[in-house]
Structures are given as C-alpha cells and as structure tokens.
Design an enzyme around this catalytic site. Structure first.
Site, PDB file in Angstrom:
ATOM      1  N   TYR A  98     -10.109   0.585  10.938  1.00 40.94           N
ATOM      2  CA  TYR A  98     -11.685   0.900  10.167  1.00 40.94           C
ATOM      3  C   TYR A  98     -11.803  -0.210   9.117  1.00 40.94           C
ATOM      4  O   TYR A  98     -12.780  -0.137   8.390  1.00 40.94           O
ATOM      5  CB  TYR A  98     -11.624   2.477   9.663  1.00 40.94           C
ATOM      6  CG  TYR A  98     -10.294   2.814   8.900  1.00 40.94           C
ATOM      7  CD1 TYR A  98     -10.042   2.221   7.448  1.00 40.94           C
ATOM      8  CD2 TYR A  98      -9.154   3.564   9.452  1.00 40.94           C
ATOM      9  CE1 TYR A  98      -8.925   2.659   7.042  1.00 40.94           C
ATOM     10  CE2 TYR A  98      -7.879   3.674   8.788  1.00 40.94           C
ATOM     11  CZ  TYR A  98      -7.920   3.165   7.379  1.00 40.94           C
ATOM     12  OH  TYR A  98      -6.702   3.454   6.707  1.00 40.94           O
ATOM     13  N   LYS A  99     -10.852  -1.076   8.682  1.00 36.89           N
ATOM     14  CA  LYS A  99     -11.211  -2.144   8.045  1.00 36.89           C
ATOM     15  C   LYS A  99     -11.793  -3.330   8.242  1.00 36.89           C
ATOM     16  O   LYS A  99     -13.234  -3.139   8.822  1.00 36.89           O
ATOM     17  CB  LYS A  99      -9.881  -2.394   7.154  1.00 36.89           C
ATOM     18  CG  LYS A  99      -9.269  -1.456   6.343  1.00 36.89           C
ATOM     19  CD  LYS A  99      -7.744  -1.447   5.682  1.00 36.89           C
ATOM     20  CE  LYS A  99      -7.563  -0.279   5.167  1.00 36.89           C
ATOM     21  NZ  LYS A  99      -6.067  -0.366   4.700  1.00 36.89           N
TER      22      LYS A  99
ATOM     23  N   ASP B  80       2.823  -4.692   8.818  1.00 39.34           N
ATOM     24  CA  ASP B  80       1.523  -4.060   8.715  1.00 39.34           C
ATOM     25  C   ASP B  80       0.355  -4.886   8.445  1.00 39.34           C
ATOM     26  O   ASP B  80       0.556  -5.637   7.568  1.00 39.34           O
ATOM     27  CB  ASP B  80       1.902  -2.986   7.559  1.00 39.34           C
ATOM     28  CG  ASP B  80       0.600  -2.105   7.146  1.00 39.34           C
ATOM     29  OD1 ASP B  80      -0.664  -2.470   7.812  1.00 39.34           O
ATOM     30  OD2 ASP B  80       0.740  -1.132   6.652  1.00 39.34           O
TER      31      ASP B  80
ATOM     32  N   PHE C 179       0.969  -1.266   0.037  1.00 42.55           N
ATOM     33  CA  PHE C 179      -0.147   0.044   0.136  1.00 42.55           C
ATOM     34  C   PHE C 179       0.804   1.199   0.087  1.00 42.55           C
ATOM     35  O   PHE C 179       1.912   1.311   0.866  1.00 42.55           O
ATOM     36  CB  PHE C 179      -0.968  -0.102   1.170  1.00 42.55           C
ATOM     37  CG  PHE C 179      -2.010   0.982   1.017  1.00 42.55           C
ATOM     38  CD1 PHE C 179      -3.037   0.813   0.798  1.00 42.55           C
ATOM     39  CD2 PHE C 179      -1.890   2.216   1.941  1.00 42.55           C
ATOM     40  CE1 PHE C 179      -4.195   1.732   0.670  1.00 42.55           C
ATOM     41  CE2 PHE C 179      -2.835   3.116   1.806  1.00 42.55           C
ATOM     42  CZ  PHE C 179      -4.010   2.871   1.339  1.00 42.55           C
TER      43      PHE C 179
HETATM   44  C1  LIG Z   1      -5.559   0.908   4.683  1.00 44.89           C
HETATM   45  C2  LIG Z   1      -4.141   0.709   5.012  1.00 44.89           C
HETATM   46  C3  LIG Z   1      -3.335   1.956   5.273  1.00 44.89           C
HETATM   47  C4  LIG Z   1      -3.895   3.285   5.705  1.00 44.89           C
HETATM   48  O1  LIG Z   1      -3.128   4.032   6.389  1.00 44.89           O
HETATM   49  P1  LIG Z   1      -3.821   5.414   7.117  1.00 44.89           P
HETATM   50  O2  LIG Z   1      -2.587   6.029   7.386  1.00 44.89           O
HETATM   51  O3  LIG Z   1      -4.456   4.904   8.290  1.00 44.89           O
HETATM   52  O4  LIG Z   1      -4.642   6.031   6.124  1.00 44.89           O
HETATM   53  C5  LIG Z   1      -1.864   1.747   5.339  1.00 44.89           C
HETATM   54  N1  LIG Z   1      -1.087   0.475   4.932  1.00 44.89           N
HETATM   55  C6  LIG Z   1      -2.008  -0.436   4.711  1.00 44.89           C
HETATM   56  C7  LIG Z   1      -1.006  -1.554   4.030  1.00 44.89           C
HETATM   57  C8  LIG Z   1      -3.294  -0.418   4.412  1.00 44.89           C
HETATM   58  O5  LIG Z   1      -3.895  -1.380   3.940  1.00 44.89           O
END
Ligand SMILES: *Cc1c(COP(=O)(O)O)cnc(C)c1O
Length: 398
Positions: free
Chosen positions: A213-214, A190, A125
């Site tokens: 939030y997921k 992560d 991500f």
């Molecule tokens: C959803 C997600 C994020 C989100 O990061 P935020 O700072 O909370 O917006 C980060 N890393 C991964 C791998 C994700 O899936």
C-alpha cells in the site's frame, strides 16, 4: 538558484511523466505521503467494481475457481516478484507485513535451532520489533539484540529494513546480507519503504517481507508479501499453519501437511477485494522502467534538499545514494508545522518526536511539485504560520 521554470523543463523531459496520468490526484494537492499510502491508480475502481459486481455478484462462490480467487496469493506473488528481484514461485501475497515478519522470523529460528539470538533494530518501524518481542516471549529463552552491537556470530536471524521509515537511510542489502550469512545467521529484509521506490533485490536473502500500500499503490489495507528463498522451500516451516498452506486444503484432513513450495506460507482465505486493487496497481508496475525510477527518485529528493537548504536540519543522509525516496527534516514544533503545510495543500506526515517526512513517489510526483512544496514550507517557517493554535491539537493519525 533553481526557479520554477527550471522545474517545468525537468518535468517536460521526465521519461516517467506519462505515469502521473494513471493516478487520481486531487486538484491543488502536492501529495508527498506516497511512502505511507500510495495514490489511487485509475484502473483500480473498475477492477474492484468487476470483482464486486461481476465476480462476487455474478459468480458467487464459483469465483473461487472461475475468477482466480483461490490462486490470488500465488498469482499476485509471481507478478510482484520482479519488483524485488525474485522469480516465479518465490513470493506469496496475503495478510499483513506484521504477520509476514512473524512467519519469516519464526521459520528462520526453526532453521537455526542451536542459536538463541534474534538481531533486530530498535529504530526500525515498531511493528517489526514488536512482532519479534511477541515471538521471543512465546518461545522463551531467546535474546533480542540490537543491530547496533554489530555481532551476528551467534545469531539465528537478523531482521532489518532496507530503508529506515523515519530517516530514509538505506542499507547496502547485498553487503549486509553477505555479512550476516557469513556469520551463519539468516537474513530477513523488510522492504516496505524501498519496494516501488527503487530496484529492490532480495534474491540473496533468506526471507523478505513488504507491504503493497505504500509506493506500490495497492490501496488502504492491501495485502503484504513474503519472499522465501527457494533453498529453504523444502525445509522452512510456516508456524501459522493455516489451511491454505496445507498440501490439500480441500481434503479437510485432521493433520497439517505443508504444501510444496511457496504455497506452504499461505495461511487462510485471501482478501479478494483488496487483491483486485493490487492487480490494478501491478498493471501499472508491469510497464514501468525500473532504472528510471531510482534515477528520478534521487533527483526529486536532491532537489527538495537543495531548495530547503539550511532552513531545517536534514535527518536523512545528505548523499542521495544513501537514502530511499524520502526526505526527513527536524523541527522542534514539527507537528504544527506539518499541519500548517497540509492546510496549504502540501501533504507530508509527522513522526514523533520531531520529524517531518516527505515521500517522493517517482511515478506521480513532478519536479514542480517539489518546487511548490519547498516554497510552501519556507513560507510557513518564515512567516511562522505554524504558530496558529488550530494546528496544535493532535489528530489520531499523524
Ligand atoms: C509500513 C511498514 C509496516 C506495516 O506493517 P503492517 O503489518 O502491514 O501494518 C511494517 N514494517 C515497516 C518497516 C513498514 O514501513
């Protein structure tokens, strides 16, 4: 061929079926985006109302002491810890995943000052990779190496996602952690796309981060979490040295002195109203048999893969054990295909350039939902319904 009656029977025998009633789900919608924003727990509205009216409205600033606001980052951390294989006093909640990544990677670099390599994953991500780039740019003198090179022997830290957000491919956490640590590097996981979709165990890792939030269903903008292995509590430093990580925030001293334990990774004032929704989400998780979660998740994704058949190219691993709780499919016109699906009540999402993502949250997705989603997808493809020009224009959030 699997028919809808078979799926109805699977729903009737689902040991998790009662959990669906704990969520607010709009009529006529098959919601396969719980891997992006989880559904609304029924208890959340009342819990947030209490935080607003009774705590804020009734107690005003007294809420910090008497409604538990000040302690939220640690009390929520303790409640969340079992979901990632951690114990009490090992998880702090707050801020965003991006910020937690920064804290974890920076702390790891300070624990390995003699090493100058950060291993990251270009396919991760993007924010994970972006945060590493910003940190390396600030510090200077660091090489960012892609994990595909497979070299950890001179790395200070390795940052990876347990489940890939785009493909759903899943890492073997204990095996990779062992390999990284044997090479003398520190491991940061992560778990954004695995927590709440399977039993996660980061207890062998040095650090872990994730969002709530997921699959955890704590709502839009809900705080993230940071796990720090207790072996680092005395030595790891929080480079974002805000007052809530100070040993005595209310001494208002001029110099920063870190708190003992996980509290030193707190930064500033917690997002109290968001914590209220997180508490409602955790009220549900406390009652969930986690073994059943993974079993159902694998059954749901396998059913979807079987029903779609070879109508579309499967991007996710074909083996259910090797993927998270999502199925990604490739179509050159993926964006209008997804828009046509959403128009027919089947909500997935699209990740550029050509990936259709379907997340299967095992707490509230039924086998019949999977059946209906696959049937609608096949219809959109067979009848080329996605060619309608109203589906071509891109919206801001895909
Ligand atoms: C959803 C997600 C994020 C989100 O990061 P935020 O700072 O909370 O917006 C980060 N890393 C991964 C791998 C994700 O899936």
């Amino acid at each position: 061929m699997i028919d809808r009656d078979h799926c109805l029977a699977l729903d009737a025998g689902d040991p998790l079926r009662a959990f669906r009633d704990e969520f607010v789900l709009p009529e006529g919608v098959v919601y396969l985006v719980g891997n992006s924003l989880g559904a609304l727990p029924r208890g959340a509205a009342e819990r947030v109302r209490r935080a607003v009216e009774d705590e804020w409205g009734g107690q005003l600033v007294g809420g910090w002491n008497h409604a538990g606001w000040y302690a939220q980052p640690l009390t929520a951390g303790d409640r969340l810890a079992p979901l990632i294989g951690a114990g009490p006093g090992q998880v702090v909640v707050g801020n965003t995943t991006s910020i937690a990544i920064y804290q974890a990677v920076a702390a790891a670099l300070r624990l390995r000052p003699e090493r100058r390599v950060i291993v990251s994953d270009v396919r991760n991500f993007p924010t994970d990779h972006y945060m590493v780039q910003g940190l390396a740019g600030l510090l200077g003198g660091y090489e960012i190496r892609d994990v595909s090179e497979g070299r950890f022997d001179d790395a200070a830290v390795v940052l990876l996602a347990e489940v890939d957000y785009r493909t759903g491919a899943r890492h073997d956490v204990p095996a990779v952690t062992a390999q990284v640590q044997e090479a003398g590097a520190l491991m940061v996981w992560d778990v954004c796309h695995s927590v709440g979709a399977m039993k996660v165990d980061v207890s062998g890792a040095d650090f872990a981060v994730g969002c709530t939030y997921k699959y955890l269903n704590a709502g839009p903008g809900a705080p993230a979490f940071l796990y720090v292995n207790p072996r680092h509590h005395a030595t790891a430093e929080n480079v974002l040295s805000g007052w809530h990580g100070h040993a005595e925030p209310f001494a208002f001293e001029a110099g920063y002195r870190p708190a003992e334990g996980i509290r030193r990774f707190a930064i500033g004032t917690p997002h109290v109203l968001s914590f209220a929704a997180l508490e409602a989400a955790l009220d549900v998780w406390e009652r969930v048999p986690m073994d059943q979660i993974r079993a159902k998740s694998m059954a749901l994704t396998s059913l979807f893969v079987d029903l779609v058949g070879d109508a579309l190219e499967l991007v996710s691993p074909a083996d259910a054990a090797a993927r998270g709780s999502q199925v990604s499919l490739r179509h050159p016109d993926g964006y209008p295909v997804m828009r046509a699906l959403i128009d027919r009540g089947v909500h997935g999402d699209f990740r550029a350039p050509d990936v259709l993502r379907f997340g299967f949250a095992p707490l509230y997705i039924r086998y019949t939902d999977v059946y209906d989603a696959a049937a609608t997808l096949l219809e959109v493809l067979d009848r080329e319904l996605w060619r309608d020009e109203k589906y071509a224009r891109r919206l801001a959030v895909t």
